[in-house]
Design a protein around this motif. Structure first.
Motif, short mmCIF file in Angstrom:
data_model
loop_
_atom_site.label_atom_id
_atom_site.label_comp_id
_atom_site.label_asym_id
_atom_site.label_seq_id
_atom_site.Cartn_x
_atom_site.Cartn_y
_atom_site.Cartn_z
N LEU A 166 0.83 -1.20 0.00
CA LEU A 166 0.00 0.00 0.00
C LEU A 166 0.87 1.25 0.00
CD1 LEU A 166 -0.09 1.20 3.27
CD2 LEU A 166 -1.01 -1.11 3.47
N PHE A 167 0.30 2.35 -0.48
CA PHE A 167 0.99 3.65 -0.46
C PHE A 167 -0.06 4.75 -0.51
CE2 PHE A 167 0.92 2.17 -4.89
CZ PHE A 167 0.20 3.19 -5.49
N GLU A 168 0.33 5.94 -0.06
CA GLU A 168 -0.56 7.09 -0.08
C GLU A 168 0.24 8.36 0.13
OE1 GLU A 168 -2.87 8.64 -1.23
OE2 GLU A 168 -4.66 7.83 -0.25
N ALA A 169 -0.28 9.45 -0.41
CA ALA A 169 0.28 10.79 -0.20
C ALA A 169 -0.88 11.73 0.09
CB ALA A 169 1.05 11.25 -1.44
N ARG A 177 2.21 14.37 3.71
CA ARG A 177 2.50 13.16 4.47
C ARG A 177 2.41 11.94 3.56
NH1 ARG A 177 -0.32 14.75 10.33
NH2 ARG A 177 1.61 15.70 11.16
N LEU A 178 3.46 11.14 3.61
CA LEU A 178 3.60 9.99 2.73
C LEU A 178 3.56 8.71 3.55
CD1 LEU A 178 6.61 11.30 0.61
CD2 LEU A 178 4.19 11.62 0.14
N LEU A 179 3.05 7.66 2.93
CA LEU A 179 2.99 6.35 3.57
C LEU A 179 3.27 5.28 2.53
CD1 LEU A 179 2.16 4.16 5.70
CD2 LEU A 179 -0.21 4.51 4.91
N ILE A 180 4.10 4.32 2.90
CA ILE A 180 4.21 3.08 2.13
C ILE A 180 4.29 1.94 3.12
CG2 ILE A 180 6.75 2.95 1.92
CD1 ILE A 180 6.12 2.17 -1.10
N GLY A 181 3.62 0.84 2.82
CA GLY A 181 3.58 -0.26 3.77
C GLY A 181 3.41 -1.60 3.09
N ASP A 182 3.58 -2.63 3.89
CA ASP A 182 3.49 -4.00 3.39
C ASP A 182 2.85 -4.86 4.48
OD1 ASP A 182 3.73 -6.44 2.20
OD2 ASP A 182 5.92 -6.49 2.18
N VAL A 183 1.67 -5.37 4.18
CA VAL A 183 0.99 -6.27 5.12
C VAL A 183 1.68 -7.63 5.05
CG1 VAL A 183 -1.20 -7.35 5.73
CG2 VAL A 183 -1.18 -5.04 4.78
N ARG A 184 2.08 -8.14 6.21
CA ARG A 184 2.81 -9.40 6.25
C ARG A 184 1.84 -10.56 6.21
NH1 ARG A 184 7.09 -7.52 4.39
NH2 ARG A 184 8.32 -9.30 5.12
N LEU A 306 12.94 11.71 -2.70
CA LEU A 306 12.75 10.67 -1.70
C LEU A 306 12.07 9.48 -2.37
CD1 LEU A 306 12.97 10.06 1.42
CD2 LEU A 306 10.58 10.79 1.56
N LEU A 307 12.64 8.29 -2.19
CA LEU A 307 12.08 7.07 -2.76
C LEU A 307 11.69 6.11 -1.63
CD1 LEU A 307 11.41 5.24 -5.19
CD2 LEU A 307 13.76 4.37 -5.05
N LEU A 308 10.40 5.81 -1.55
CA LEU A 308 9.87 4.81 -0.63
C LEU A 308 9.50 3.57 -1.44
CD1 LEU A 308 7.39 7.14 1.31
CD2 LEU A 308 9.81 6.77 1.80
N TYR A 309 9.74 2.39 -0.88
CA TYR A 309 9.50 1.16 -1.63
C TYR A 309 9.22 0.02 -0.67
CZ TYR A 309 14.33 0.41 -0.20
OH TYR A 309 15.47 0.28 0.55
N THR A 310 8.63 -1.05 -1.17
CA THR A 310 8.39 -2.24 -0.36
C THR A 310 9.50 -3.25 -0.60
OG1 THR A 310 7.00 -3.24 -2.09
CG2 THR A 310 5.89 -1.87 -0.44
N ASP A 360 4.66 -9.00 -4.53
CA ASP A 360 4.17 -7.71 -5.00
C ASP A 360 5.21 -6.63 -4.71
OD1 ASP A 360 1.90 -9.07 -5.61
OD2 ASP A 360 0.78 -8.38 -3.87
N THR A 361 5.26 -5.62 -5.57
CA THR A 361 6.19 -4.51 -5.37
C THR A 361 5.44 -3.20 -5.51
OG1 THR A 361 6.80 -4.45 -7.71
CG2 THR A 361 8.14 -5.83 -6.27
N ALA A 362 5.84 -2.23 -4.72
CA ALA A 362 5.25 -0.89 -4.80
C ALA A 362 6.34 0.12 -4.50
CB ALA A 362 4.09 -0.74 -3.81
N ALA A 363 6.20 1.30 -5.07
CA ALA A 363 7.17 2.38 -4.84
C ALA A 363 6.45 3.71 -4.94
CB ALA A 363 8.33 2.31 -5.83
N LEU A 364 6.96 4.68 -4.18
CA LEU A 364 6.42 6.03 -4.15
C LEU A 364 7.60 6.99 -4.06
CD1 LEU A 364 4.09 8.12 -3.73
CD2 LEU A 364 4.24 7.59 -1.27
N THR A 365 7.61 8.01 -4.91
CA THR A 365 8.72 8.95 -4.90
C THR A 365 8.20 10.37 -4.88
OG1 THR A 365 10.76 9.60 -6.06
CG2 THR A 365 8.88 9.00 -7.42
#
Length: 394
Positions: A166-169, A177-184, A306-310, A360-365
Protein backbone atom coordinates in the motif's frame (compact mmCIF):
# COMPACT_ATOMS: atom_id res chain seq x y z
CA UNK A 1 -20.63 -12.13 -11.02
CA UNK A 2 -22.13 -9.04 -12.59
CA UNK A 3 -20.90 -5.51 -13.14
CA UNK A 4 -22.06 -2.44 -14.98
CA UNK A 5 -20.63 -1.44 -18.31
CA UNK A 6 -19.21 -3.53 -21.17
CA UNK A 7 -17.75 -6.96 -20.52
CA UNK A 8 -13.98 -6.97 -20.06
CA UNK A 9 -12.06 -8.68 -22.87
CA UNK A 10 -11.23 -12.35 -22.46
CA UNK A 11 -7.56 -13.25 -22.07
CA UNK A 12 -6.10 -14.23 -25.44
CA UNK A 13 -4.56 -17.72 -25.62
CA UNK A 14 -0.93 -17.97 -26.74
CA UNK A 15 -0.31 -17.92 -30.47
CA UNK A 16 1.17 -21.42 -30.46
CA UNK A 17 -2.01 -22.77 -28.91
CA UNK A 18 -4.19 -21.07 -31.53
CA UNK A 19 -2.12 -22.58 -34.32
CA UNK A 20 -1.79 -26.00 -32.71
CA UNK A 21 -4.69 -27.60 -34.71
CA UNK A 22 -3.09 -26.51 -38.00
CA UNK A 23 0.30 -27.90 -36.95
CA UNK A 24 -1.39 -31.09 -35.79
CA UNK A 25 -3.00 -31.66 -39.22
CA UNK A 26 0.25 -30.73 -40.99
CA UNK A 27 2.16 -33.39 -39.07
CA UNK A 28 -0.44 -36.02 -39.95
CA UNK A 29 -0.22 -35.14 -43.64
CA UNK A 30 3.56 -35.32 -43.56
CA UNK A 31 3.66 -38.71 -41.84
CA UNK A 32 0.83 -40.43 -43.73
CA UNK A 33 2.59 -40.79 -47.14
CA UNK A 34 5.76 -42.33 -45.65
CA UNK A 35 4.07 -44.95 -43.48
CA UNK A 36 2.99 -48.40 -44.67
CA UNK A 37 -0.58 -48.80 -45.89
CA UNK A 38 -1.40 -51.09 -42.99
CA UNK A 39 -0.51 -48.31 -40.54
CA UNK A 40 -3.30 -45.74 -40.97
CA UNK A 41 -1.92 -42.62 -39.27
CA UNK A 42 -5.20 -40.83 -39.98
CA UNK A 43 -6.64 -42.40 -36.84
CA UNK A 44 -4.87 -39.77 -34.75
CA UNK A 45 -7.20 -37.17 -36.27
CA UNK A 46 -9.72 -38.35 -33.68
CA UNK A 47 -8.01 -35.98 -31.24
CA UNK A 48 -8.21 -32.94 -33.56
CA UNK A 49 -11.44 -31.51 -32.00
CA UNK A 50 -9.93 -31.78 -28.52
CA UNK A 51 -6.75 -30.02 -29.62
CA UNK A 52 -8.90 -27.27 -31.15
CA UNK A 53 -10.93 -26.85 -27.95
CA UNK A 54 -7.85 -25.62 -26.04
CA UNK A 55 -7.97 -22.19 -27.67
CA UNK A 56 -11.05 -21.88 -29.86
CA UNK A 57 -14.82 -21.51 -29.34
CA UNK A 58 -17.36 -24.32 -29.87
CA UNK A 59 -18.15 -23.23 -33.44
CA UNK A 60 -14.54 -23.64 -34.49
CA UNK A 61 -14.42 -27.01 -32.71
CA UNK A 62 -17.46 -28.13 -34.74
CA UNK A 63 -15.78 -27.02 -37.97
CA UNK A 64 -12.60 -28.89 -36.99
CA UNK A 65 -14.68 -31.99 -36.27
CA UNK A 66 -16.29 -31.95 -39.72
CA UNK A 67 -12.92 -31.24 -41.30
CA UNK A 68 -11.30 -34.10 -39.37
CA UNK A 69 -13.95 -36.61 -40.46
CA UNK A 70 -13.66 -35.44 -44.08
CA UNK A 71 -9.86 -35.79 -43.96
CA UNK A 72 -10.19 -39.28 -42.46
CA UNK A 73 -12.49 -40.24 -45.35
CA UNK A 74 -9.99 -38.85 -47.83
CA UNK A 75 -7.02 -40.67 -46.33
CA UNK A 76 -8.98 -43.90 -45.86
CA UNK A 77 -10.01 -44.54 -49.44
CA UNK A 78 -8.21 -42.29 -51.92
CA UNK A 79 -5.58 -44.22 -53.90
CA UNK A 80 -3.73 -41.08 -55.00
CA UNK A 81 -3.35 -39.82 -51.43
CA UNK A 82 -3.10 -42.87 -49.20
CA UNK A 83 -2.59 -45.78 -51.56
CA UNK A 84 -5.70 -47.55 -50.34
CA UNK A 85 -8.70 -48.67 -52.41
CA UNK A 86 -11.98 -46.76 -52.16
CA UNK A 87 -13.59 -49.70 -50.38
CA UNK A 88 -11.55 -48.94 -47.25
CA UNK A 89 -13.78 -45.90 -46.65
CA UNK A 90 -16.50 -48.07 -45.14
CA UNK A 91 -14.24 -50.60 -43.50
CA UNK A 92 -15.43 -51.02 -39.91
CA UNK A 93 -12.24 -49.68 -38.29
CA UNK A 94 -12.52 -46.46 -40.27
CA UNK A 95 -16.22 -46.14 -39.54
CA UNK A 96 -15.37 -46.47 -35.84
CA UNK A 97 -12.82 -43.67 -36.28
CA UNK A 98 -15.48 -41.40 -37.84
CA UNK A 99 -17.84 -42.09 -34.94
CA UNK A 100 -15.11 -41.48 -32.36
CA UNK A 101 -14.14 -38.21 -34.02
CA UNK A 102 -17.76 -37.04 -33.91
CA UNK A 103 -18.02 -38.02 -30.23
CA UNK A 104 -14.77 -36.28 -29.34
CA UNK A 105 -15.99 -33.26 -31.31
CA UNK A 106 -19.16 -33.06 -29.21
CA UNK A 107 -17.14 -33.38 -26.00
CA UNK A 108 -14.64 -30.81 -27.30
CA UNK A 109 -17.42 -28.31 -28.00
CA UNK A 110 -18.70 -28.76 -24.44
CA UNK A 111 -15.15 -28.33 -23.11
CA UNK A 112 -14.64 -25.17 -25.18
CA UNK A 113 -17.92 -23.68 -23.93
CA UNK A 114 -16.93 -24.47 -20.33
CA UNK A 115 -13.48 -22.96 -20.87
CA UNK A 116 -14.97 -19.74 -22.22
CA UNK A 117 -17.31 -19.50 -19.23
CA UNK A 118 -14.34 -19.93 -16.88
CA UNK A 119 -12.35 -17.33 -18.80
CA UNK A 120 -15.30 -14.96 -18.59
CA UNK A 121 -15.49 -15.50 -14.84
CA UNK A 122 -11.75 -14.86 -14.52
CA UNK A 123 -12.04 -11.71 -16.64
CA UNK A 124 -14.89 -10.47 -14.43
CA UNK A 125 -12.90 -11.19 -11.27
CA UNK A 126 -9.89 -9.35 -12.64
CA UNK A 127 -12.13 -6.45 -13.70
CA UNK A 128 -13.57 -6.16 -10.18
CA UNK A 129 -10.05 -6.49 -8.75
CA UNK A 130 -8.86 -3.60 -10.89
CA UNK A 131 -11.76 -1.45 -9.70
CA UNK A 132 -10.95 -2.38 -6.09
CA UNK A 133 -7.31 -1.54 -6.80
CA UNK A 134 -8.24 1.95 -7.96
CA UNK A 135 -10.30 2.49 -4.82
CA UNK A 136 -7.74 1.00 -2.44
CA UNK A 137 -4.60 2.38 -4.09
CA UNK A 138 -5.85 5.45 -5.89
CA UNK A 139 -3.18 7.28 -7.86
CA UNK A 140 -1.28 9.85 -5.85
CA UNK A 141 -1.48 13.49 -7.03
CA UNK A 142 1.16 14.24 -9.65
CA UNK A 143 2.01 17.51 -7.90
CA UNK A 144 1.37 18.90 -4.43
CA UNK A 145 2.77 22.39 -3.95
CA UNK A 146 6.45 22.26 -4.81
CA UNK A 147 6.58 18.44 -4.78
CA UNK A 148 6.37 16.19 -7.83
CA UNK A 149 5.00 12.75 -6.94
CA UNK A 150 4.78 9.40 -8.69
CA UNK A 151 3.91 5.84 -7.68
CA UNK A 152 3.62 2.35 -9.13
CA UNK A 153 2.29 -1.01 -8.03
CA UNK A 154 3.29 -4.31 -9.63
CA UNK A 155 1.57 -7.56 -8.72
CA UNK A 156 3.54 -10.80 -8.72
CA UNK A 157 0.55 -12.66 -10.22
CA UNK A 158 -1.29 -11.44 -13.29
CA UNK A 159 -4.56 -12.88 -11.95
CA UNK A 160 -4.22 -11.04 -8.64
CA UNK A 161 -4.12 -7.31 -9.33
CA UNK A 162 -4.29 -6.34 -5.66
CA UNK A 163 -2.42 -7.46 -2.58
CA UNK A 164 -1.01 -6.31 0.73
CA UNK A 165 1.32 -3.52 -0.48
CA UNK A 166 0.00 0.00 0.00
CA UNK A 167 0.99 3.65 -0.46
CA UNK A 168 -0.56 7.09 -0.08
CA UNK A 169 0.28 10.79 -0.20
CA UNK A 170 -1.91 13.28 1.67
CA UNK A 171 -1.51 17.09 1.61
CA UNK A 172 -2.19 18.57 5.03
CA UNK A 173 -1.64 21.82 6.88
CA UNK A 174 1.41 20.18 8.46
CA UNK A 175 2.97 19.33 5.10
CA UNK A 176 2.74 16.46 2.64
CA UNK A 177 2.50 13.16 4.47
CA UNK A 178 3.60 9.99 2.73
CA UNK A 179 2.99 6.35 3.57
CA UNK A 180 4.21 3.08 2.13
CA UNK A 181 3.58 -0.26 3.77
CA UNK A 182 3.49 -4.00 3.39
CA UNK A 183 0.99 -6.27 5.12
CA UNK A 184 2.81 -9.40 6.25
CA UNK A 185 0.22 -11.77 4.92
CA UNK A 186 -1.51 -12.88 1.76
CA UNK A 187 -4.99 -13.16 0.35
CA UNK A 188 -8.16 -11.30 1.16
CA UNK A 189 -7.19 -10.69 4.78
CA UNK A 190 -4.09 -8.81 3.63
CA UNK A 191 -6.23 -6.68 1.30
CA UNK A 192 -8.69 -5.93 4.11
CA UNK A 193 -5.83 -5.00 6.42
CA UNK A 194 -4.32 -2.69 3.78
CA UNK A 195 -7.68 -1.01 3.26
CA UNK A 196 -8.14 -0.50 7.00
CA UNK A 197 -4.67 0.99 7.37
CA UNK A 198 -5.11 3.37 4.44
CA UNK A 199 -8.43 4.54 5.86
CA UNK A 200 -6.88 5.18 9.28
CA UNK A 201 -3.94 7.06 7.74
CA UNK A 202 -6.08 9.23 5.44
CA UNK A 203 -8.20 10.29 8.39
CA UNK A 204 -5.47 10.79 11.00
CA UNK A 205 -3.08 12.59 8.64
CA UNK A 206 -5.26 15.70 8.78
CA UNK A 207 -5.81 15.63 12.55
CA UNK A 208 -2.49 14.81 14.20
CA UNK A 209 0.07 17.64 14.19
CA UNK A 210 2.92 15.32 15.17
CA UNK A 211 4.15 12.46 12.98
CA UNK A 212 4.67 10.18 15.95
CA UNK A 213 1.15 10.81 17.19
CA UNK A 214 -0.12 10.05 13.71
CA UNK A 215 1.64 6.67 13.69
CA UNK A 216 0.43 5.82 17.19
CA UNK A 217 -3.14 6.57 16.16
CA UNK A 218 -2.84 4.33 13.09
CA UNK A 219 -1.29 1.63 15.28
CA UNK A 220 -4.24 1.82 17.69
CA UNK A 221 -6.67 1.49 14.79
CA UNK A 222 -4.86 -1.59 13.46
CA UNK A 223 -4.70 -3.20 16.88
CA UNK A 224 -8.39 -2.55 17.47
CA UNK A 225 -9.23 -4.15 14.15
CA UNK A 226 -7.11 -7.23 14.93
CA UNK A 227 -8.82 -7.62 18.30
CA UNK A 228 -12.23 -7.34 16.69
CA UNK A 229 -11.48 -10.02 14.10
CA UNK A 230 -9.99 -12.39 16.64
CA UNK A 231 -8.32 -15.69 15.82
CA UNK A 232 -4.80 -16.92 16.54
CA UNK A 233 -3.56 -16.11 13.05
CA UNK A 234 -4.23 -12.40 13.50
CA UNK A 235 -1.38 -12.11 15.99
CA UNK A 236 0.98 -12.65 13.05
CA UNK A 237 -0.81 -10.16 10.79
CA UNK A 238 1.35 -7.11 11.25
CA UNK A 239 2.26 -4.29 8.88
CA UNK A 240 5.67 -2.82 8.18
CA UNK A 241 5.56 0.77 7.01
CA UNK A 242 7.43 4.03 6.53
CA UNK A 243 5.72 7.35 7.33
CA UNK A 244 7.31 10.53 5.98
CA UNK A 245 6.44 14.20 6.38
CA UNK A 246 7.75 16.99 4.15
CA UNK A 247 6.80 20.39 5.63
CA UNK A 248 6.07 23.09 3.11
CA UNK A 249 8.10 25.82 4.84
CA UNK A 250 11.14 23.80 5.94
CA UNK A 251 13.92 22.05 4.03
CA UNK A 252 13.65 18.81 5.96
CA UNK A 253 11.92 15.45 5.80
CA UNK A 254 10.76 13.62 8.90
CA UNK A 255 10.78 9.82 8.72
CA UNK A 256 9.30 7.25 11.07
CA UNK A 257 10.20 3.68 10.15
CA UNK A 258 8.06 0.83 11.44
CA UNK A 259 10.23 -2.18 10.62
CA UNK A 260 10.24 -1.41 6.88
CA UNK A 261 13.10 -1.12 4.34
CA UNK A 262 14.57 2.37 4.79
CA UNK A 263 13.70 5.08 2.25
CA UNK A 264 16.35 6.37 -0.12
CA UNK A 265 17.43 9.98 -0.60
CA UNK A 266 18.50 10.68 -4.18
CA UNK A 267 20.68 13.69 -4.95
CA UNK A 268 22.91 14.49 -7.92
CA UNK A 269 25.91 12.18 -7.51
CA UNK A 270 24.59 10.62 -4.29
CA UNK A 271 22.08 7.96 -3.27
CA UNK A 272 21.86 7.15 0.43
CA UNK A 273 19.65 5.23 2.84
CA UNK A 274 17.80 7.21 5.50
CA UNK A 275 18.55 4.70 8.20
CA UNK A 276 19.96 5.39 11.65
CA UNK A 277 19.69 1.78 12.72
CA UNK A 278 16.78 2.20 15.15
CA UNK A 279 13.53 1.42 13.31
CA UNK A 280 10.36 1.14 15.35
CA UNK A 281 8.31 -2.04 15.60
CA UNK A 282 5.82 -2.96 12.88
CA UNK A 283 2.28 -1.76 13.36
CA UNK A 284 0.12 -4.04 15.52
CA UNK A 285 3.26 -5.25 17.32
CA UNK A 286 4.17 -2.07 19.21
CA UNK A 287 2.49 -3.12 22.46
CA UNK A 288 4.11 -6.55 22.33
CA UNK A 289 7.62 -5.28 21.63
CA UNK A 290 7.41 -2.20 23.83
CA UNK A 291 9.77 -0.06 21.74
CA UNK A 292 8.65 3.54 21.24
CA UNK A 293 8.30 5.03 17.79
CA UNK A 294 11.06 7.45 16.86
CA UNK A 295 11.01 10.30 14.35
CA UNK A 296 14.26 10.96 12.48
CA UNK A 297 14.84 14.26 10.68
CA UNK A 298 16.99 14.68 7.56
CA UNK A 299 17.79 17.60 5.30
CA UNK A 300 15.68 17.69 2.16
CA UNK A 301 16.35 20.58 -0.19
CA UNK A 302 15.40 21.61 -3.71
CA UNK A 303 16.43 18.97 -6.25
CA UNK A 304 16.30 16.16 -3.67
CA UNK A 305 14.15 13.10 -4.26
CA UNK A 306 12.75 10.67 -1.70
CA UNK A 307 12.08 7.07 -2.76
CA UNK A 308 9.87 4.81 -0.63
CA UNK A 309 9.50 1.16 -1.63
CA UNK A 310 8.39 -2.24 -0.36
CA UNK A 311 10.64 -5.23 0.14
CA UNK A 312 9.31 -6.77 -3.05
CA UNK A 313 11.78 -4.48 -4.84
CA UNK A 314 14.94 -5.49 -2.99
CA UNK A 315 13.89 -9.14 -2.71
CA UNK A 316 13.41 -9.55 -6.45
CA UNK A 317 15.79 -12.28 -7.62
CA UNK A 318 17.42 -13.10 -10.92
CA UNK A 319 17.45 -16.70 -12.26
CA UNK A 320 20.61 -17.39 -10.20
CA UNK A 321 18.93 -16.27 -6.97
CA UNK A 322 20.81 -12.97 -6.55
CA UNK A 323 18.83 -10.11 -4.98
CA UNK A 324 18.08 -6.96 -6.93
CA UNK A 325 20.84 -4.34 -6.28
CA UNK A 326 18.62 -1.28 -5.84
CA UNK A 327 21.28 1.14 -4.59
CA UNK A 328 23.71 0.13 -7.31
CA UNK A 329 21.08 0.59 -10.00
CA UNK A 330 20.01 4.03 -8.77
CA UNK A 331 23.59 5.24 -8.56
CA UNK A 332 24.28 4.10 -12.12
CA UNK A 333 21.16 5.77 -13.54
CA UNK A 334 21.73 9.21 -12.09
CA UNK A 335 18.99 11.77 -11.35
CA UNK A 336 15.66 11.28 -13.12
CA UNK A 337 12.25 12.91 -12.83
CA UNK A 338 9.77 10.81 -10.82
CA UNK A 339 7.83 9.31 -13.77
CA UNK A 340 10.99 8.25 -15.59
CA UNK A 341 12.60 6.92 -12.41
CA UNK A 342 9.71 4.63 -11.53
CA UNK A 343 9.18 3.54 -15.13
CA UNK A 344 12.87 2.64 -15.34
CA UNK A 345 12.65 0.80 -12.03
CA UNK A 346 9.49 -1.00 -13.14
CA UNK A 347 11.00 -2.26 -16.38
CA UNK A 348 14.32 -3.13 -14.76
CA UNK A 349 12.62 -5.30 -12.13
CA UNK A 350 10.79 -7.23 -14.83
CA UNK A 351 13.97 -7.68 -16.86
CA UNK A 352 16.06 -8.64 -13.82
CA UNK A 353 13.58 -11.33 -12.72
CA UNK A 354 12.85 -12.48 -16.30
CA UNK A 355 9.18 -11.66 -15.65
CA UNK A 356 9.16 -14.04 -12.68
CA UNK A 357 8.34 -11.74 -9.76
CA UNK A 358 7.79 -13.63 -6.50
CA UNK A 359 6.22 -10.83 -4.49
CA UNK A 360 4.17 -7.71 -5.00
CA UNK A 361 6.19 -4.51 -5.37
CA UNK A 362 5.25 -0.89 -4.80
CA UNK A 363 7.17 2.38 -4.84
CA UNK A 364 6.42 6.03 -4.15
CA UNK A 365 8.72 8.95 -4.90
CA UNK A 366 8.64 12.67 -4.12
CA UNK A 367 10.89 15.26 -5.79
CA UNK A 368 11.28 18.75 -4.35
CA UNK A 369 11.30 21.28 -7.16
CA UNK A 370 14.08 23.87 -7.35
CA UNK A 371 13.01 27.34 -6.20
CA UNK A 372 12.77 28.86 -9.67
CA UNK A 373 10.71 25.93 -10.98
CA UNK A 374 8.32 26.09 -8.05
CA UNK A 375 7.85 29.85 -8.49
CA UNK A 376 7.23 29.38 -12.23
CA UNK A 377 4.61 26.76 -11.52
CA UNK A 378 2.84 28.95 -8.97
CA UNK A 379 2.85 32.03 -11.17
CA UNK A 380 1.05 30.23 -13.98
CA UNK A 381 3.08 32.16 -16.58
CA UNK A 382 4.85 29.12 -17.93
CA UNK A 383 4.11 25.40 -17.92
CA UNK A 384 7.65 24.10 -17.89
CA UNK A 385 10.01 23.25 -15.10
CA UNK A 386 13.26 25.18 -15.51
CA UNK A 387 15.04 23.12 -12.90
CA UNK A 388 17.34 20.18 -13.23
CA UNK A 389 15.01 17.94 -15.20
CA UNK A 390 13.49 20.52 -17.55
CA UNK A 391 10.25 18.51 -17.92
CA UNK A 392 6.70 19.78 -18.41
CA UNK A 393 4.68 20.02 -15.27
CA UNK A 394 1.92 17.43 -14.89
Amino acid sequence: MRHDGPNPPLPAPPAWMRWLPVLYVAVVLLIEPVTPVQWPVSFVLIALPLVTAFAHPPVVVAVATVFGIGLELLLAGTPCCAGRPVGYVWERHYVAAYACTALVGALGAILAAHRIRRERTLADVRFVAEIAQRVLLRPVPRRIGNLLLESFYLSAAAEARIGGDLFEAVPTVYGVRLLIGDVRGKGLLAVETAAAMLGAFREAAHDEPDLRALVERVDISMTRRADRLGGTELGERFVTAVFAEIPGNERIVRVLNCGHPPPLLIRPGEVSELDRGQPGPPLNLGMLVGDPYRVDTYSFGPGDQLLLYTDGVTETRDPDGAFYPLLQRLRSWGPMPPPELLERLHQDLLAYSHDQLRDDTAALTAFLLPEEAAETGRSGQDDTVNGEFGEPLP
